[in-house]
Design a protein around this motif. Sequence first.
Motif, short mmCIF file in Angstrom:
data_model
loop_
_atom_site.label_atom_id
_atom_site.label_comp_id
_atom_site.label_asym_id
_atom_site.label_seq_id
_atom_site.Cartn_x
_atom_site.Cartn_y
_atom_site.Cartn_z
N ALA A 28 24.67 -66.68 22.94
CA ALA A 28 25.09 -68.01 23.38
C ALA A 28 26.57 -68.24 23.07
O ALA A 28 27.30 -68.81 23.88
CB ALA A 28 24.23 -69.08 22.71
N ARG A 31 28.68 -66.32 25.58
CA ARG A 31 28.64 -66.98 26.89
C ARG A 31 29.55 -68.21 26.90
O ARG A 31 30.30 -68.43 27.85
CB ARG A 31 27.20 -67.38 27.22
N ARG A 32 29.53 -68.98 25.82
CA ARG A 32 30.41 -70.15 25.74
C ARG A 32 31.88 -69.74 25.73
O ARG A 32 32.70 -70.40 26.36
CB ARG A 32 30.09 -70.97 24.48
N GLN A 33 32.21 -68.66 25.04
CA GLN A 33 33.60 -68.20 25.01
C GLN A 33 34.05 -67.75 26.39
O GLN A 33 35.18 -68.04 26.81
CB GLN A 33 33.77 -67.05 24.02
N GLU A 35 32.87 -68.79 29.29
CA GLU A 35 33.00 -69.99 30.12
C GLU A 35 34.27 -70.74 29.78
O GLU A 35 34.97 -71.23 30.67
CB GLU A 35 31.78 -70.88 29.93
N ALA A 36 34.60 -70.84 28.50
CA ALA A 36 35.80 -71.56 28.09
C ALA A 36 37.06 -70.81 28.53
O ALA A 36 38.06 -71.44 28.90
CB ALA A 36 35.81 -71.76 26.58
#
Length: 77
Positions: A28, A31-33, A35-36
Amino acid sequence: MGMCFPCPGESAPPSPNLEEKRAKLADAAERRQKEAASRGIQDVHSVEEKRKKKEKMEKQIATSGPPPAGGLRWTVS
């Protein structure tokens, strides 16, 4: 009526394995990195190509040796 506590005959739901939980949290976070990093960029592929090209050029300049006699270096982009 509403019950706040589980029935005495029911056991608590099984909690996930600690390693599985860490793996899910790591996925997770990655994935956040991603997306950012790509937020606001229309063509992520071209940005990556430009970044790699720039790194390659900087590496080539660093390994090319000392600058010419004047000490000045210029590039055309």
